[in-house]
Design a protein around this motif. Structure first.
Motif, PDB file in Angstrom:
ATOM      1  N   GLU B 547      21.102  42.312  41.767  1.00 33.95           N
ATOM      2  CA  GLU B 547      19.798  41.791  41.769  1.00 33.95           C
ATOM      3  C   GLU B 547      19.888  40.191  40.971  1.00 33.95           C
ATOM      4  O   GLU B 547      19.424  39.368  41.357  1.00 33.95           O
ATOM      5  N   THR B 548      20.553  40.448  40.088  1.00 35.42           N
ATOM      6  CA  THR B 548      20.550  39.170  38.801  1.00 35.42           C
ATOM      7  C   THR B 548      21.595  38.118  39.399  1.00 35.42           C
ATOM      8  O   THR B 548      21.740  37.053  38.939  1.00 35.42           O
ATOM      9  N   GLY B 549      22.479  38.892  40.346  1.00 36.92           N
ATOM     10  CA  GLY B 549      23.437  37.736  40.942  1.00 36.92           C
ATOM     11  C   GLY B 549      24.924  38.368  40.082  1.00 36.92           C
ATOM     12  O   GLY B 549      24.937  38.414  38.991  1.00 36.92           O
ATOM     13  N   VAL B 550      25.556  38.513  41.233  1.00 37.33           N
ATOM     14  CA  VAL B 550      27.009  39.097  40.717  1.00 37.33           C
ATOM     15  C   VAL B 550      27.681  38.069  40.077  1.00 37.33           C
ATOM     16  O   VAL B 550      27.705  36.810  40.309  1.00 37.33           O
ATOM     17  N   ARG B 551      28.184  38.485  38.884  1.00 40.62           N
ATOM     18  CA  ARG B 551      29.008  37.431  37.902  1.00 40.62           C
ATOM     19  C   ARG B 551      30.275  37.280  38.685  1.00 40.62           C
ATOM     20  O   ARG B 551      30.910  37.789  39.319  1.00 40.62           O
ATOM     21  N   LYS B 552      30.536  35.974  38.269  1.00 41.01           N
ATOM     22  CA  LYS B 552      31.694  35.329  38.715  1.00 41.01           C
ATOM     23  C   LYS B 552      32.788  35.760  38.046  1.00 41.01           C
ATOM     24  O   LYS B 552      32.821  35.854  36.799  1.00 41.01           O
ATOM     25  N   ASN B 553      34.031  35.632  38.694  1.00 43.14           N
ATOM     26  CA  ASN B 553      35.354  36.246  37.994  1.00 43.14           C
ATOM     27  C   ASN B 553      35.619  35.332  36.767  1.00 43.14           C
ATOM     28  O   ASN B 553      35.822  36.055  35.606  1.00 43.14           O
ATOM     29  N   GLU B 554      35.398  34.428  36.814  1.00 47.55           N
ATOM     30  CA  GLU B 554      35.952  33.428  35.689  1.00 47.55           C
ATOM     31  C   GLU B 554      35.060  33.833  34.351  1.00 47.55           C
ATOM     32  O   GLU B 554      35.485  33.427  33.159  1.00 47.55           O
ATOM     33  N   ASP B 555      33.915  34.271  34.717  1.00 47.25           N
ATOM     34  CA  ASP B 555      32.889  34.505  33.612  1.00 47.25           C
ATOM     35  C   ASP B 555      33.549  35.844  33.077  1.00 47.25           C
ATOM     36  O   ASP B 555      32.851  36.215  31.783  1.00 47.25           O
ATOM     37  N   LEU B 556      34.363  36.741  33.520  1.00 44.50           N
ATOM     38  CA  LEU B 556      34.349  38.093  32.846  1.00 44.50           C
ATOM     39  C   LEU B 556      35.880  37.898  32.354  1.00 44.50           C
ATOM     40  O   LEU B 556      36.654  37.083  32.257  1.00 44.50           O
ATOM     41  N   PRO B 557      35.756  38.940  31.418  1.00 39.26           N
ATOM     42  CA  PRO B 557      37.429  39.104  30.558  1.00 39.26           C
ATOM     43  C   PRO B 557      38.436  39.405  31.643  1.00 39.26           C
ATOM     44  O   PRO B 557      38.136  40.097  32.637  1.00 39.26           O
ATOM     45  N   TRP B 558      39.637  38.925  31.273  1.00 35.65           N
ATOM     46  CA  TRP B 558      40.936  39.166  32.038  1.00 35.65           C
ATOM     47  C   TRP B 558      40.833  40.322  32.835  1.00 35.65           C
ATOM     48  O   TRP B 558      41.094  40.659  34.065  1.00 35.65           O
ATOM     49  N   LYS B 559      40.455  41.737  31.802  1.00 33.62           N
ATOM     50  CA  LYS B 559      41.142  42.763  32.392  1.00 33.62           C
ATOM     51  C   LYS B 559      40.062  43.341  33.370  1.00 33.62           C
ATOM     52  O   LYS B 559      40.032  44.232  34.106  1.00 33.62           O
ATOM     53  N   GLU B 560      38.911  42.494  33.302  1.00 38.63           N
ATOM     54  CA  GLU B 560      37.895  43.218  34.195  1.00 38.63           C
ATOM     55  C   GLU B 560      37.812  42.403  35.690  1.00 38.63           C
ATOM     56  O   GLU B 560      36.955  42.640  36.412  1.00 38.63           O
ATOM     57  N   ARG B 561      38.755  41.290  35.724  1.00 37.74           N
ATOM     58  CA  ARG B 561      38.581  40.651  36.988  1.00 37.74           C
ATOM     59  C   ARG B 561      39.075  41.210  38.040  1.00 37.74           C
ATOM     60  O   ARG B 561      40.147  42.214  37.778  1.00 37.74           O
ATOM     61  N   ASP B 562      38.858  40.914  39.250  1.00 36.18           N
ATOM     62  CA  ASP B 562      39.300  41.503  40.316  1.00 36.18           C
ATOM     63  C   ASP B 562      40.910  41.217  40.645  1.00 36.18           C
ATOM     64  O   ASP B 562      41.251  40.270  40.257  1.00 36.18           O
ATOM     65  N   HIS B 563      41.523  42.094  41.174  1.00 35.48           N
ATOM     66  CA  HIS B 563      42.963  41.849  41.762  1.00 35.48           C
ATOM     67  C   HIS B 563      43.059  40.958  43.121  1.00 35.48           C
ATOM     68  O   HIS B 563      42.020  41.212  43.907  1.00 35.48           O
ATOM     69  N   ALA B 564      43.748  40.124  42.888  1.00 31.46           N
ATOM     70  CA  ALA B 564      43.793  39.228  44.331  1.00 31.46           C
ATOM     71  C   ALA B 564      45.017  39.657  45.229  1.00 31.46           C
ATOM     72  O   ALA B 564      45.934  39.656  44.669  1.00 31.46           O
ATOM     73  N   LEU B 565      44.581  40.002  46.613  1.00 32.21           N
ATOM     74  CA  LEU B 565      45.791  40.347  47.135  1.00 32.21           C
ATOM     75  C   LEU B 565      45.886  39.651  48.493  1.00 32.21           C
ATOM     76  O   LEU B 565      44.911  38.847  49.108  1.00 32.21           O
ATOM     77  N   PHE B 566      46.985  39.510  49.184  1.00 36.74           N
ATOM     78  CA  PHE B 566      47.436  38.890  50.282  1.00 36.74           C
ATOM     79  C   PHE B 566      48.557  39.432  51.104  1.00 36.74           C
ATOM     80  O   PHE B 566      49.619  39.526  50.493  1.00 36.74           O
ATOM     81  N   VAL B 567      48.286  39.664  52.229  1.00 40.92           N
ATOM     82  CA  VAL B 567      49.377  40.190  53.220  1.00 40.92           C
ATOM     83  C   VAL B 567      49.528  39.353  54.334  1.00 40.92           C
ATOM     84  O   VAL B 567      48.463  38.845  54.944  1.00 40.92           O
ATOM     85  N   ALA B 568      50.904  38.729  54.802  1.00 38.46           N
ATOM     86  CA  ALA B 568      50.844  38.131  55.787  1.00 38.46           C
ATOM     87  C   ALA B 568      52.272  38.129  56.447  1.00 38.46           C
ATOM     88  O   ALA B 568      53.084  38.705  56.107  1.00 38.46           O
ATOM     89  N   TYR B 569      52.381  37.592  57.894  1.00 42.43           N
ATOM     90  CA  TYR B 569      53.466  37.595  58.578  1.00 42.43           C
ATOM     91  C   TYR B 569      53.601  36.197  58.931  1.00 42.43           C
ATOM     92  O   TYR B 569      52.676  35.491  59.193  1.00 42.43           O
TER      93      TYR B 569
END
Lengths: 383, 629
Positions: B547-569
């Motif tokens: 409701e208040t707006g999802v916090r941006k990753n940059e505002d979170l402590p490192w341990k709570e940030r999302d994992h970034a993934l990418f797969v490709a060929y």
């Protein structure tokens, strides 16, 4: 019963005739055994005459000269001087006891410069001669009297005590046993031997107290050599390994691994039979044994042929001493007897034993040369 | 007198016979003993004599090198100069040691140890003074060797990894065998002998180790060597060629930089791994030298776990990279056609529960290709709802998830492919439909390793064949190495039409404007890559936060940030390489992971360009055979 005449011509022989009378087959057998000894010493030195074989040859040469001199000397002379020789031997034993305590821990010889004289070796000859002389004129009735046996027992006990003190258990046992042979041949009763044997056995616990630590260890090790494979049992184990690995025909001359890699102790002296059997196998060992048996048989024949009791006792006594050397040494290296320092006759490196033995065989040959002499009570001409 | 004499003579004869008999008995005893020792027991004593005489000395084989696919050494043997002293050759051990102490550092503890060892061993046995001498020290000692009687320098071997941190995780290390490694092989008991304890060093330890030679020496009673009787050189360890390209490995590691991340690049046809990097890493040579306790503490307390090989041991929520599997499950089970459209208003209701799409306003109406392109969550909620978790799980397993892939490296984790049975078995709870939706967008229970993600991508790109990754170019057969034959992988049972839909979607992700990784596309003609972004939520987003707006990753402590993934060929036209990138707590897949994948994939294709260009693109098998170069 007459007094002896120095120039009695009845049985006198010229030196040439005496030399002709020498039992050359016996001498040849001795040379053959000594020859095997030279080869063994050559091998023990890693295929070299130095340091043992060459010196042994020189000693053998000297010994042969002594043998011949002893052989052509009149048997009666030996009878006459038997007690003198014994007294000399005792004096030397006492002397070595005095000198020895000052010198090394167990010095058993007197250094005469060219040779180290061991009084116990002199005693091996002198005791046989003295006992032979004592029993020479004794009839069976006399021998049956216990009191008559007392002087010869003292004669035996004195040197044995000194030799034990040195301490040289091996020689003491040899003196005892060759004396026993003379007592036996002189006709001492069986039960007396049994008595001595039983009291001897009863004395073993007591004697044990007087044994030196190393002697006790040797006996214990003999009883169970595997108990201490790195200690005192090591030698006998290695000796058995060497003998056994030789097999029927041996590893070949100079090829004994146990001997040449020094697993075998004292390979040039007491354990030379082991090296010989390792390199020449059972075949070689049996051949040597056969030579020994022939020599002993020859000694028996000479003793039995002798007309005088002195000659018979000396011949058999010396032959038996020789037998004891052979048996004790071989039984010892094969683990049948505890390790006592008895050399293999005519083969082991060592001067005094060689000279003693050849002196002894000189007497045996002497008995043969003078087989028909009539020896008086004190070494005279008549019987 | 005469009769007495005769009687005495008869007694003498009798007793002489008795005595002779006694002697015969004794001589017989000697002969019997001789027979026992030299005939009956001869074999036993012969053996004992040989044991006495012959000493078997092992000659340790030099360990095989490990090389990258181009022959660049990754693990080699370095000369290790050891200082030895033979006490019997010194005039006085202490004066020699004093002289030595002026040339090389020699502590009191060292001296005590040397004295102890000298006392324990025979005087001609060399005792180690020091090892790992520098070249300077060797030179100093050599110059002064005349003043150092009994001191010798001996050259041993120790393992060295010239590539340092770059391939530390996959190479593993060697160490002295532990008690449990000892199997009676005397080689293992040789002082200083080392065996592979982890990684490639462990898996291929036997061929790398080689077989010990031996030297039969004759020794005398005190153990001194007399001569050598026979010598068997043994067989040196075999060199092992890896599929890894060190240059690419280095490029990838650099590109990951300080991130806690991993990347896997594999050949989609052969299964060769060209890159397997995990950052941060460690220097395996430091282990050989011996770590200080501070260094060790720093390594194990680092939150970015430098000791772990994240490419195979890191299990991550695959996030949207899982959507291809869900799409294929739906297509193959017929619960959705390729043209089925779903309307995304930004969320989906299931009963009272509200499931959000990542795009707040919604995507509107999209088909499957568009849904992959935009990574629409609502579309895949619907697809998962229709297909059911068990069919999704079946499809995931076909793509290699849920079990270790079979890589020739220890320590691979299996990941998790959830299903009704799985939940009942592990958690003892029934499955909820809501969980199907969550797992449909790759969140929830599902876990996969970066290697599994790369394998999944490879199987999509290679036409649905069950490619299995590997690291060694050679196969071990009975202790010998043979070049690995071109593997033929079985089809996993997915229709080409279904794969075509998914690949079209992945192409759109990177190569169509509006795709989630459009910004990270490869512009070079012929190198285009098709991929899929993914973002794995590490924390739960609460209702209030929405409701208040999802916090941006940059505002979170490192341990709570999302994992970034990418797969490709890539390349899109004739796929050859698959990549998976996971950046722990890196933020969004499109912003962080995709650019990394792009840069690496460009570099990979540049490296293999000549080979790629020379290939006729119709036959998959011939393509990957060309991949060796």
């Amino acid at each position: 019963m007459r007094t002896w005449h120095l120039d009695s011509t009845r049985h006198r022989m010229t030196l040439g005739r005496k030399l002709g009378q020498v039992s050359w087959p016996l001498v040849m057998l001795l040379v053959m055994v000594a020859g095997m000894g030279f080869a063994a010493l050559f091998s023990a030195a890693g295929g070299s005459l130095d340091p043992w074989a060459s010196r042994q040859m020189a000693r053998f040469g000297m010994g042969m000269a002594i043998l011949l001199v002893v052989a052509v000397t009149d048997l009666k002379i030996w009878m006459r001087y038997a007690y003198v020789l014994y007294a000399l031997g005792m004096a030397l034993l006492v002397a070595v006891e005095v000198v020895g305590t000052i010198g090394m821990g167990a010095q058993r010889w007197i250094d005469l410069g060219f040779i180290q004289l061991q009084p116990s070796e002199v005693m091996k000859i002198a005791l046989v001669l003295s006992l032979a002389r004592y029993f020479h004129s004794a009839d069976l009735y006399a021998v049956g009297r216990p009191l008559f046996l007392l002087p010869p027992l003292v004669m035996v006990a004195a040197p044995v005590a000194f030799v034990l003190k040195q301490p040289d258990l091996g020689t003491a046992m040899m003196l005892l046993m060759s004396s026993a042979v003379i007592f036996f041949m002189a006709g001492v009763r069986w039960w007396k031997f049994a008595f001595v044997l039983v009291s001897g056995l009863a004395a073993i616990p007591l004697a044990w107290q007087f044994l030196h630590e190393y002697q006790k260890k040797r006996v214990l090790t003999f009883l169970n050599p595997e108990s201490d494979p790195l200690g005192a049992g090591y030698h006998i184990m290695q000796s058995k390994i060497a003998l056994g690995s030789g097999g029927l025909f041996g590893k070949g001359f100079l090829q004994g691994t146990q001997s040449h890699l020094n697993f075998l102790p004292e390979k040039q002296t007491d354990f030379i039979f082991t090296m010989l059997a390792e390199e020449w196998g059972m075949a070689g060992a049996l051949f040597l044994l056969l030579l020994y048996v022939l020599i002993i048989a020859y000694g028996y024949a000479i003793a039995l042929r002798s007309r005088s009791q002195f000659g018979r006792l000396v011949g058999l006594g010396m032959t038996s001493t020789f037998f004891l050397y052979v048996f004790i040494n071989i039984a010892m290296v094969m683990g049948l007897l505890p390790v006592v320092g008895v050399p293999l006759p005519l083969i082991s490196y060592g001067g005094t034993a060689m000279l003693t033995l050849l002196f002894g065989f000189g007497l045996v040959v002497c008995v043969w040369v003078h087989r028909d002499s009539v020896v008086g009570r004190r070494g005279g001409d008549d019987g | 007198m005469r009769t007495q004499d005769q009687e005495r003579n008869r007694l003498f004869g009798r007793r002489a016979a008795l005595l002779a008999g006694g002697k015969v008995v004794l001589i017989s005893a000697l002969v019997g003993r001789m027979y026992y020792l030299q005939v009956l027991e001869a074999d036993r004593y012969r053996m004992l004599a040989e044991e006495n005489r012959i000493n078997l000395r092992l000659l340790p084989p030099p360990r095989g090198r490990i090389l990258d696919r181009n022959g660049v050494p990754l693990a080699v043997n370095e000369q290790n100069f050891r200082l030895l002293v033979v006490s019997e050759q010194t005039d006085n051990l202490d004066t020699t040691l004093d002289a030595l102490a002026r040339l090389v550092p020699l502590g009191e503890a060292d001296r005590a140890r040397i004295h102890r060892e000298v006392k324990r061993r025979r005087s001609f046995v060399p005792v180690k003074i020091r090892e790992n001498l520098t070249w300077d020290e060797v030179a100093r000692i050599e110059i002064n060797s005349l003043d150092l009687p009994g001191v010798t320098i001996d050259v041993g071997e120790s393992r060295h990894y010239p590539s340092g941190e770059l391939a530390a995780h996959l190479l593993g290390y060697v160490a002295v065998p532990s008690e449990s490694d000892l199997n009676g092989d005397p080689l293992l008991e040789l002082p200083g002998f080392r065996i592979g304890k982890a990684g490639i060093e462990r898996v291929y330890d036997l061929p790398l180790r080689g077989t010990a030679g031996n030297s039969q020496v004759e020794v005398n009673a005190v153990g001194r060597v007399i001569r050598e009787l026979a010598r068997n050189e043994g067989r040196p360890g075999r060199d092992l060629n890896l599929t890894i390209d060190l240059r690419l490995q280095e490029f990838a590691s650099r590109r990951l930089g300080e991130e806690s991340a991993s990347v896997v690049v594999m050949d989609i046809h052969s299964g060769e791994l060209l890159v397997m990097a995990s950052t941060p890493s460690f220097d395996p040579n430091a282990f050989n030298r011996g770590l200080t306790s501070e260094e060790w503490k720093a390594l194990i307390s680092n939150p970015r776990s430098p000791l772990a090989n994240k490419a195979i041991a890191g299990q991550y929520t695959p996030g949207s990279t899982f959507k291809m599997v869900v799409a294929l499950a739906a297509l193959e089970s017929g619960t959705m056609s390729r043209d089925q459209r779903v309307f995304c208003p930004g969320h989906m209701m299931l009963g009272n529960a509200k499931f959000h799409c990542w795009k707040k306003g919604g995507h509107g109406s999209l088909n499957m290709v568009e849904a992959i392109k935009h990574s629409c969550d609502v579309f895949f909620y619907e697809a998962a709802r229709r297909t059911g978790i068990d069919r999704i799980a079946d499809m995931a397993r076909k793509f290699g998830m849920g079990t270790p892939t079979g890589l020739d490296l220890p320590g691979e984790r299996p990941g998790v492919v959830p299903s009704r049975n799985w939940k009942q078995a592990t958690l003892g709870q029934p499955w909820h439909l809501g969980e199907t939706l969550v797992n449909g967008i790759g969140q929830g229970f599902i876990l996969a390793t970066p290697l599994q993600m790369a394998v999944m991508t490879a199987r999509i790109a290679n036409g649905g064949r069950a490619v299995v990754p590997h690291l060694a170019r050679d196969l071990v057969q009975g202790g010998e190495m043979a070049p690995r034959p071109m593997p033929t992988f079985q089809p996993i049972g997915v229709s080409p039409t279904g794969l075509a839909v998914v690949r079209q979607g992945m192409n759109a992700v990177t190569n169509e404007q509006g795709g989630t990784a459009w910004a990270a596309r490869i512009r070079e003609a012929g190198m285009e890559m098709s991929g899929k972004t993914g973002t794995a939520q590490v924390r739960r987003i609460t209702l209030r936060e929405r409701e208040t707006g999802v916090r941006k990753n940059e505002d979170l402590p490192w341990k709570e940030r999302d994992h970034a993934l990418f797969v490709a060929y890539a390349p899109e036209q004739a796929p050859r390489f698959a990549i998976a990138v996971v950046v722990e707590h890196g933020g969004g897949g499109s912003a962080v992971a995709a650019p990394i994948a792009r840069d690496i994939m460009i570099e990979v294709q540049k490296t293999f360009r000549p080979a790629v260009a020379a290939l006729a693109p119709q036959d998959a098998a011939s393509r990957s055979q060309g991949g060796g170069g």
